[in-house]
Structure formats: structure tokens, C-alpha cells
Design a protein around this motif. Structure first.
Motif, mmCIF file in Angstrom:
data_model
loop_
_atom_site.group_PDB
_atom_site.id
_atom_site.type_symbol
_atom_site.label_atom_id
_atom_site.label_comp_id
_atom_site.label_asym_id
_atom_site.label_seq_id
_atom_site.Cartn_x
_atom_site.Cartn_y
_atom_site.Cartn_z
ATOM 1 N N GLU A 249 28.469 96.418 37.899
ATOM 2 C CA GLU A 249 28.067 96.126 36.518
ATOM 3 C C GLU A 249 26.784 95.301 36.461
ATOM 4 N N ARG A 250 26.258 94.894 37.632
ATOM 5 C CA ARG A 250 25.011 94.129 37.737
ATOM 6 C C ARG A 250 25.103 92.770 37.045
ATOM 7 N N ASP A 251 26.312 92.221 36.904
ATOM 8 C CA ASP A 251 26.476 90.916 36.268
ATOM 9 C C ASP A 251 27.036 89.865 37.220
ATOM 10 N N ALA A 252 27.270 90.225 38.472
ATOM 11 C CA ALA A 252 27.798 89.293 39.457
ATOM 12 C C ALA A 252 27.004 89.428 40.754
ATOM 13 N N VAL A 253 26.797 88.279 41.418
ATOM 14 C CA VAL A 253 26.004 88.234 42.648
ATOM 15 C C VAL A 253 26.880 87.689 43.772
ATOM 16 N N PHE A 254 26.769 88.296 44.928
ATOM 17 C CA PHE A 254 27.480 87.848 46.118
ATOM 18 C C PHE A 254 26.429 87.532 47.179
ATOM 19 N N ILE A 255 26.433 86.310 47.694
ATOM 20 C CA ILE A 255 25.397 85.850 48.615
ATOM 21 C C ILE A 255 26.031 85.517 49.959
ATOM 22 N N THR A 256 25.419 86.020 51.010
ATOM 23 C CA THR A 256 25.856 85.694 52.371
ATOM 24 C C THR A 256 24.639 85.233 53.159
ATOM 25 N N ILE A 257 24.734 84.025 53.719
ATOM 26 C CA ILE A 257 23.631 83.432 54.474
ATOM 27 C C ILE A 257 24.082 83.263 55.920
ATOM 28 N N SER A 258 23.324 83.856 56.828
ATOM 29 C CA SER A 258 23.632 83.752 58.254
ATOM 30 C C SER A 258 22.643 82.792 58.904
ATOM 31 N N VAL A 259 23.168 81.812 59.677
ATOM 32 C CA VAL A 259 22.310 80.794 60.269
ATOM 33 C C VAL A 259 22.535 80.716 61.771
ATOM 34 N N ASP A 260 21.497 80.245 62.446
ATOM 35 C CA ASP A 260 21.578 79.923 63.874
ATOM 36 C C ASP A 260 21.198 78.459 64.002
ATOM 37 N N GLU A 261 22.208 77.599 64.269
ATOM 38 C CA GLU A 261 21.978 76.159 64.233
ATOM 39 C C GLU A 261 21.115 75.670 65.395
ATOM 40 N N GLY A 262 21.270 76.219 66.549
ATOM 41 C CA GLY A 262 20.583 75.689 67.722
ATOM 42 C C GLY A 262 21.241 74.402 68.184
ATOM 43 N N LYS A 263 20.455 73.519 68.826
ATOM 44 C CA LYS A 263 21.017 72.264 69.322
ATOM 45 C C LYS A 263 20.196 71.073 68.828
ATOM 46 N N VAL A 264 20.770 69.890 69.023
ATOM 47 C CA VAL A 264 20.125 68.651 68.578
ATOM 48 C C VAL A 264 19.116 68.199 69.630
ATOM 49 N N TYR A 265 17.936 67.770 69.162
ATOM 50 C CA TYR A 265 16.882 67.272 70.051
ATOM 51 C C TYR A 265 16.649 65.788 69.783
ATOM 52 N N LYS A 266 16.444 65.058 70.875
ATOM 53 C CA LYS A 266 16.095 63.641 70.803
ATOM 54 C C LYS A 266 14.591 63.482 71.035
ATOM 55 N N VAL A 267 14.064 62.376 70.556
ATOM 56 C CA VAL A 267 12.642 62.089 70.744
ATOM 57 C C VAL A 267 12.454 61.447 72.115
ATOM 58 N N ALA A 268 11.634 62.073 72.951
ATOM 59 C CA ALA A 268 11.334 61.493 74.266
ATOM 60 C C ALA A 268 10.319 60.364 74.115
ATOM 61 N N ASN A 269 9.230 60.636 73.460
ATOM 62 C CA ASN A 269 8.231 59.606 73.170
ATOM 63 C C ASN A 269 7.279 60.134 72.105
ATOM 64 N N THR A 270 6.466 59.245 71.557
ATOM 65 C CA THR A 270 5.458 59.612 70.555
ATOM 66 C C THR A 270 4.107 59.091 71.015
ATOM 67 N N LYS A 271 3.049 59.807 70.613
ATOM 68 C CA LYS A 271 1.708 59.350 70.951
ATOM 69 C C LYS A 271 0.720 59.835 69.898
ATOM 70 N N LEU A 272 -0.422 59.195 69.889
ATOM 71 C CA LEU A 272 -1.498 59.522 68.954
ATOM 72 C C LEU A 272 -2.638 60.166 69.710
ATOM 73 N N SER A 273 -3.319 61.089 69.057
ATOM 74 C CA SER A 273 -4.518 61.690 69.635
ATOM 75 C C SER A 273 -5.514 61.933 68.511
ATOM 76 N N GLY A 274 -6.671 62.380 68.868
ATOM 77 C CA GLY A 274 -7.707 62.604 67.875
ATOM 78 C C GLY A 274 -8.631 61.408 67.772
ATOM 79 N N GLU A 275 -9.288 61.280 66.629
ATOM 80 C CA GLU A 275 -10.260 60.212 66.410
ATOM 81 C C GLU A 275 -9.569 59.050 65.700
ATOM 82 N N LEU A 276 -9.279 57.980 66.436
ATOM 83 C CA LEU A 276 -8.571 56.824 65.886
ATOM 84 C C LEU A 276 -9.595 55.831 65.339
#
Length: 842
Positions: A249-276
Motif C-alpha cells: 500500500e506504500r504507507d509502511a516502511v521496513f528498514i534493515t541496517i547491516s553493520v560490521d563493528e570491527g574492533k576497539v583501537y587504543k591510542v598508541a601515541n600522538t604527534k604534531l607535524s607541519g608548520e608549527l
């Protein structure tokens, strides 16, 4: 291809009437023009009179004329050496009528049609019209209106014109019947669905339309889902698919979302580059992620914004900060590199103002903290914008930086303002609860003649007061922001008509004040003043004002005696003083003295005052964010007729919740007392509570202590008896009113408001609507023994109310009303459900 073939065919048909050999054009005649001038045809011919022509030039002429889009048919002919150009013009659009649209406004539809080349007065093209129909259909489908229908029809009008009729059946928005997420292992469906604006149909869906499907909403919800996972460290989270299916009847919607979560990542370190450009330690301090933290995309984005803002505040307006994550799959870590590209330092060429039709540029320029020829600072530009909004002269203030043509390191800073009413000029009639009819003839401007100065000259009259006044304040008496102001006034007030105790005052005086800025948002001030105050005390004024007995006709008084426990009148009304004296009754006892008994009824008051004020509100009128507070003291100069002091504190804070939605919390505290010969706070300097600007839902100035009713003291057998000894012997007769408010020397007020917009009002910048809770009361640290409703400071005695309020800044001044319901009133209080004021203040 179809258009090319049509052009070739027309060209061939047109050229067949011409001689194959060239000829010199002696003249050109154009036939068939109705609206289009002949100059348009001549301008597109690749030759002129007396020029030789051939097939190639004639073919080029036809191509050029078709390219103008003005003609649907073109024919070239020859009569001797005269070239005849016969054209059939395309019709012009005479009118466009749209029916059936509700979800999309007509002006928006017309604007879209104009972009597509369809507007009143333009040339009509059938192919374009079909494209518009398809685009409108697409827009409705994007809103989830899959059963929408758009019919477009062109009907001829006279004069080679057509009328376009667009009939729209918008249909209904398809509702979400089911929303399913698959592939999620770490978070359950309930947690993930909280990130979505769209929700399956529920019993409250009719209130918020959360079950209405729209393609844009779907896209936004998927972005929120992705942001949620990336903020939890799932750097490689991926939405595999998002499938939307319709019911038959085109008056109802059915939504299915498929996801791939992957894994959690931690920060090893941070650094700056470019023109400081700036110190590396300063830039590193802005990084919100440290080694060992779980990766968060929102913190990465915030870090980029903080660095960009810091560089922008130092003149690098177009600085670019980009983050590059390097993933180590072996240990599940990521190394973050922030690349800094400051670009060229940008300088301000000119500062410009637009929209200030009455306010002088100088008034705006002195509030601006960004200087011309200095490096462009985002912080200083924003600070300047906020200072302009705090003036209270403008509905809105917007700022932008515009590149200066021909340079790559200069910008103009442009402030666009929209002025609003900041006072009134002329005569006005209004009404205010507690004041009655308000008649005024005044000139009152917070931005006098666009100078930024506050000037008021007025004559005001209402039920309880007549006032003549003149005031002036220059906020920039000196170039560094020292203000100076003075005030002259005459005021006659009948406090009995205000619902306060029965007395009136005539006063006149003057004051002088100065203010000094101590920071961008704070000022201190001090001033001196003089007032001549003359009191007129009525016969029923409370005993705190003047003691009993009063000089009244004895016809007012009746004596009583107690017979068998009942109080009975004796001989009716006592007609004369002799009657009392012959009965052994002496009415002339010495009463407890009131303020007038002790200090007289005329005063020369000399005062000093000081204050400190801070405002970090985002606007001068109707703010929505920030806070303000003030502390002031008024001191009756020692040695003058009145020696007293009053302390006042007022504070408020706005907490934004969403766009056009804020919370406001406010409080007002006051304390006063006398010293030296005065000994107490003069009763006409008391604090009052109730009504607008205080505790709504109660009559103006009605809360707090009542005055002790005036009482005729009588004596019998050399012993005095007052009203509270009725049950014992001969008594006194109460001649006063116990309902009069008297105020007190302590004020406690506060409350909260939810500020929300009326969405159906288009321009809401001068309109404020609130849901509020007010609390407050007036107390007295020296309550008399017989004072009703008088308490020392006791927060359990605070009165409260809740309700709805509206304020509109109109051309006549503010229009304000409230609907309020008290929730802990007592029999001594005077509730008032509806209160309003029109044109009585600025």
C-alpha cells in the motif's frame, strides 16, 4: 541527438528557399515578433546589411537564433536582395498557480522553479516543465511520501502567454513499522536505536512524528550511528547496507541496517607535524587524546577545532588542521598525527557595518575589539559581536570575514545588524496590573538619535502615582568607557491605592552617577543624590507609621463591655468627648510612637550609592545564554535627616538546552536597616514582593508583613486596654485595615524559567514565552507584636507560583502578561491568576 536532428531539418527547410549561390543583403526584415525586440534578432545574426551571405552564414544565423531559447521555429527567406527572417516565439509564462501543497511552502516551490528556468515573465519550455515535475516528485519521495502525485499543465493565455497549473496531491508520509539492526555484537538494539531520530511507530509517535520516514533523516541517523561507534573506539566500523522496503500500500516502511563493528583501537601515541607557528607545548596541550586512551572520533574533531581556533585567534584565519590515523592491526593501536597548515597570516583591511539605519557607526565601532590593520582574530571578532548584541539595540548581530580582492592576506570584517525598538517617542496609553490606566507623554530612548546615549523626558500618570522626570546617561563620557549620568524627578505617590499602607508622599530631587569599566564584562559605579520627601499620613495609617490615638471624630468609636462572657455595645455610639470623660474614660493615653512621631513627616535625604555589575549575557534584550549579577548599596549620609543603608543583590544565569530553548535561574536579595538617630529602615524604603518582576500570581507588592491596624486606646479605672484584650474588659475599637501591605527590611526572591519558542510565529526575536516557577517573600527583623503575616527570615514562609508568561517588545514598549497559579498561599495572601501590562515600561 533528437534536438540536433531537429535543428538540421529546420536548417535544411529554411535554406531551400534561398539561392544556393551567395548574395549581398540589401536589407533585413523580421516577421513574427510579438514580445521580443528586433534588436535581439539583429544582434545574433553573423552579418549585417550590405554583407555578402552564403549557406554557411545563414546556417550559423539559424543556430544562433535557436540558441537564444526565445524561438520555437525560424525560417529564412529571400525577396530579391532582402533577407526575410520569419520567427515563431516561444510563449512567456504569464502566471504560475500551485495547489495542494502543504508540506513544502509555495514560496519554496516557486524558488525551485525559478532556478529551473520557470518563473513569471520567463520563456516557457515544455522539456523543462517535465523536468520540474520529476524533481517535485523526487522531493516528496525524499520526504517519505511515496504516494504523492504531481500533475503539471500548461494552458494558453492571450498574447502568446501560458499559465502553468501545478496540482499536487502530497499523499501521506510512510510510517516506520519495523527498524532492525543486524551484525551488532557489542551493543544491543535498544542502545543503538537511542542514537536514531527515526523510531518505529509507538503510542507517542503522533506527538513528535518520529515514525515518519524521510531520506534525509535516514542519512542523518546513519551518520549518528557511525559517530557513536567511532567514539567508542571502533575506528573501522562500517555500515554494510541499509535496506528500505515498502508495503504494497506504500504507507509502511521496513528498514534493515547491516553493520560490521570491527574492533576497539587504543591510542598508541600522538604527534604534531607541519608548520608549527605557535609553541609546540601550547599546541600539544590542546590534544584531547593521550597514549592509552580509547580512540574517539569526536575528541579528534574537537582537537582539530581547538587548534584551528587558536591559530585563528593569532591571525591565521584559514589555518587547516588534518588528522591522520596510522593503524597497527597487530596490537590494535592507532598512532595519531595532526598535520598543521597555518596558511598565511591574515590582516584586517576594513571593519564595516550594515543594517544600522539609525545607530551611528561610532556607537558600534567603540564596542569592537578587533582593530583594523591588526591580525584577524576569531576570538576578538566574536567578542565584538557579543558586545554589540549586549547593547540591546539590535534583534540580531552577525559577523563575517570577506576576502579583499587582489590580496591573499587581507580580509574585511563585516557586522550585519538588525535594529529593534529600544524605547518610545510620543504619547502612549497603557494598562498595568497594580497601576491601572497609564497615561504618559515622553521621549524615552536607550539609543537616543542613534548616539548610544540613554535619554528620558517624561510625564507619567497612573492610579497611584504622578511623575515628572528627566534622565540622561552617556555610557562613553570618556573614550575609555567611563559613563556619567544624572536624573531629576518630581514624584507624588499614594501608597494606599498601591495596596500598601495609608500614606502618600511628595518628593523631588536629583542624582549624579559615574561608572568605570574594570573588565570587558564588569563595571563599578558610584553616585550622590538628594531628595526632599514630604509625607501625608492618612487617618488609617498603621501604628508603625504613626501611633494611636488619632485626632478623629469620636463618632467612629463604640465602647463595649463584657456581660456573661459576651461582648456587648454600651449605649450605642459615643457621641462626644464629654460622654467619655463623664464615664471616667480617658482617650488620651500615650501610644507607642510610630516613625512619623519620632522623625517627623518631612526629610532632606542625602545619599551615596555604590555598585559593581558583571554581565556575560549574549544579548542586552531577551538573552538566551550567559549570566549577570550586580551588588549595590545605598547609604543615607550620616548627619542627614535619614540615616540608613540598603543592600541589593541580583543574579541570573541562562543555560542553553537546544536552539531557541533555554533555562533561566534568577534570584534577588535585599537587606536594609537604620543607624545613628534613625534606628530603623524608613518604612517608605521597605522592600516589597509580588507581581511582575517578583513573584507572579500574587497582587503587586502584596506579600510579606501587614501594618498594625490603627487602634483607639481607651482607659477605664486608669488602666488601658487594646484590641487584643477584647475578652477581658472595656476594649478598643479597631479603626484601621489589617489588609494593607507594609513591606519589610529583608527580601528573598528566586525562580526558574523554561524559555521556549512559539514555532508558529515567524519572527520570534522580539517575542519571549516561558514556563516559570517563582518563589519569594518579604521579611522583617523587627516585627511588631500585633503585625500580621510578619516573620523574621524564614525560608519555609516563602510563597510560590507556577505558570506561563509572554513578553513582546513592540513599538509602544513591552507587552507582558502571565497566567500563574500560587501553590502555597495562605489566607493573608492575595492571589491573582492573570496579570498584564501594555506600554508601561521600557
Amino acid at each position: 541527438m533528437r534536438n540536433i536532428l531537429l535543428t538540421i531539418l529546420l536548417l535544411a527547410l529554411s535554406l531551400r528557399v534561398l539561392a544556393t549561390e551567395g548574395f549581398a543583403v540589401a536589407d533585413i526584415r523580421v516577421e513574427g515578433l510579438q514580445r521580443i525586440p528586433a534588436s535581439t534578432v539583429f544582434a545574433n545574426l553573423p552579418f549585417s546589411i550590405n554583407d555578402p551571405v552564403n549557406d554557411a552564414l545563414l546556417g550559423e544565423a539559424i543556430r544562433r537564433l535557436f540558441a537564444t531559447g526565445n524561438f520555437q521555429d525560424i525560417e529564412l527567406g529571400r525577396e530579391d536582395d532582402v533577407l526575410v527572417v520569419r520567427v515563431v516565439e516561444r510563449p512567456a509564462i504569464g502566471e504560475i498557480k500551485i495547489e495542494g501543497n502543504k508540506a513544502i511552502k509555495e514560496e519554496d516551490l516557486l524558488a525551485g522553479l525559478k532556478k529551473s528556468g520557470l518563473a513569471q515573465g520567463l520563456i516557457f519550455r515544455q522539456a523543462t516543465l517535465e523536468g520540474v515535475r520529476q524533481e517535485l516528485q523526487r522531493q516528496y519521495v525524499a520526504q517519505g511520501r511515496y504516494d504523492a502525485r504531481v500533475v503539471v499543465e500548461a494552458r494558453p493565455l492571450g498574447g502568446n502567454r501560458v499559465a502553468l497549473y501545478i496540482d499536487i496531491d502530497e499523499g501521506t508520509v510512510a510510517k516506520i513499522k519495523h527498524l532492525n539492526i543486524v551484525g551488532n555484537l557489542q551493543f544491543d538494539d535498544k542502545t543503538l536505536l537511542k542514537q536514531f531520530e527515526m523510531q518505529p511507530t509507538g503510542w507517542l509517535s503522533w506527538t513528535n512524528s518520529e515514525d515518519k520516514y524521510a531520506r534525509e533523516r535516514m542519512r542523518a541517523d546513519l551518520e549518528k550511528l557511525e559517530s557513536f561507534y567511532r567514539d567508542q573506539g571502533y575506528l573501522k566500523f562500517n555500515i554494510v547496507s541499509a535496506q528500505v522496503s515498502l508495503s504494497p500500500e506504500r504507507d509502511a516502511v521496513f528498514i534493515t541496517i547491516s553493520v560490521d563493528e570491527g574492533k576497539v583501537y587504543k591510542v598508541a601515541n600522538t604527534k604534531l607535524s607541519g608548520e608549527l607557528i605557535l609553541p609546540q607545548e601550547l599546541m600539544e596541550s590542546l590534544v584531547l587524546l593521550k597514549a592509552g586512551d580509547t580512540y574517539s572520533q569526536s575528541k579528534v574533531t574537537s582537537t582539530e577545532e581547538l587548534m584551528s581556533r587558536l591559530l585563528g585567534n593569532n591571525g591565521y584565519t584559514y589555518a587547516s588542521i588534518r588528522s591522520y590515523p596510522t593503524i597497527n592491526e597487530a596490537d590494535g593501536t592507532v598512532e595519531l598525527t595532526f598535520f598543521v597548515d597555518p596558511g598565511k597570516r591574515t590582516y584586517v583591511n576594513r571593519i564595516k557595518f550594515y543594517g544600522n539605519l539609525s545607530t551611528q557607526d561610532e556607537v558600534l565601532r567603540r564596542e569592537v575589539r578587533q582593530m583594523e590593520a591588526a591580525p584577524a582574530s576569531g576570538q576578538l571578532i566574536e567578542q565584538s559581536r557579543v558586545r554589540l548584541e549586549r547593547l540591546g539595540f539590535f534583534k540580531s548581530v552577525e559577523s563575517e570575514m570577506v576576502d579583499v580582492p587582489g590580496t591573499d592576506d587581507q580580509v574585511d570584517v563585516v557586522f550585519n545588524v538588525e535594529e529593534q525598538h529600544s524605547g518610545s517617542v510620543g504619547a502612549s496609553i497603557g494598562y498595568a496590573d497594580g497601576s491601572g490606566l497609564v497615561l504618559s507623554a515622553n521621549l524615552q530612548q536607550n539609543n537616543f538619535l542613534g548616539s548610544g546615549k540613554q535619554v528620558s523626558v517624561g510625564v507619567d500618570r497612573n492610579d497611584y502615582q504622578t511623575r515628572y522626570s528627566f534622565s540622561y546617561n552617556n555610557p562613553y563620557y570618556t573614550i575609555d568607557g567611563v559613563s556619567r549620568g544624572f536624573n531629576l524627578f518630581y514624584r507624588k505617590t499614594d501608597f494606599d491605592k498601591l495596596g500598601v499602607a495609608e500614606y502618600s508622599s511628595n518628593s523631588y530631587g536629583a542624582s549624579l552617577s559615574y561608572g568605570y569599566p574594570i573588565s570587558e564584562t564588569a563595571r563599578i559605579g558610584f553616585g550622590v543624590g538628594y531628595a526632599r520627601i514630604e509625607l501625608e499620613v492618612g487617618p488609617y495609617a498603621p501604628q508603625e507609621v504613626i501611633g494611636s490615638p488619632r485626632d478623629l471624630s469620636l463618632d467612629y468609636f463604640v465602647s463595649y463591655k463584657v456581660v456573661n462572657g459576651e461582648i456587648l455595645p454600651v449605649d450605642g455610639v459615643v457621641k462626644s468627648l464629654d460622654t467619655l470623660l463623664n464615664a471616667g474614660i480617658d482617650p488620651y493615653l500615650q501610644p507607642t510612637p510610630g516613625f512619623v512621631d519620632l522623625h517627623g513627616d518631612t526629610y532632606d535625604s542625602y545619599t551615596l550609592n555604590g555598585s559593581i555589575r558583571e554581565s556575560k549575557l549574549n544579548r542586552g534584550l531577551m538573552p538566551t545564554a550567559g549570566h549577570s549579577q550586580s551588588l549595590s548599596i545605598d547609604l543615607g549620609v550620616p548627619g542627614s535627616d535619614l540615616e540608613y543603608y540598603k543592600l541589593n543583590y541580583a543574579g541570573q544565569i541562562y543555560v542553553p538546552l537546544a536552539e531557541e530553548l533555554s533555562l533561566r535561574f534568577h534570584t534577588r536579595l535585599g537587606y536594609g536597616d537604620g543607624f545613628g538617630d534613625t534606628g530603623e529602615l524608613p518604612f517608605f524604603e521597605h522592600f516589597f514582593a509580588g507581581g511582575f518582576g517578583s513573584v507572579r500570581g500574587y497582587e503587586r507588592s502584596s506579600l510579606g508583613p501587614r501594618g498594625t491596624p490603627a487602634t483607639r486606646y481607651l482607659a477605664l479605672n486608669n488602666q488601658a486596654y487594646a484590641y487584643d484584650e477584647l475578652a477581658q474588659k472595656l476594649i478598643a475599637f479597631d479603626i484601621g485595615s489589617s489588609a494593607d501591605s507594609f513591606g519589610g527590611n529583608v527580601l528573598v526572591e528566586g525562580g526558574g524559567e523554561l524559555i521556549f519558542p512559539l514555532w508558529f510565529v515567524e519572527d520570534r526575536r522580539s517575542l519571549r514565552t516561558t514556563l516559570f516557577v517563582d518563589v519569594g517573600n518579604v521579611f522583617d527583623t523587627g516585627c511588631g507584636d500585633a503585625q500580621r503575616n510578619c516573620n523574621n527570615v524564614d525560608l519555609t514562609q516563602l510563597r510560590g507560583s507556577y505558570g506561563f508568561g509572554l513578553t513582546w517588545i513592540s513599538a509602544l514598549g513591552p507587552l507582558t502578561f502571565s497566567l500563574a497559579r500560587p501553590f502555597n498561599d495562605t489566607r493573608d495572601d492575595r492571589p491573582k491568576f492573570f496579570q498584564f501590562s501594555i506600554g508601561s515600561g521600557f
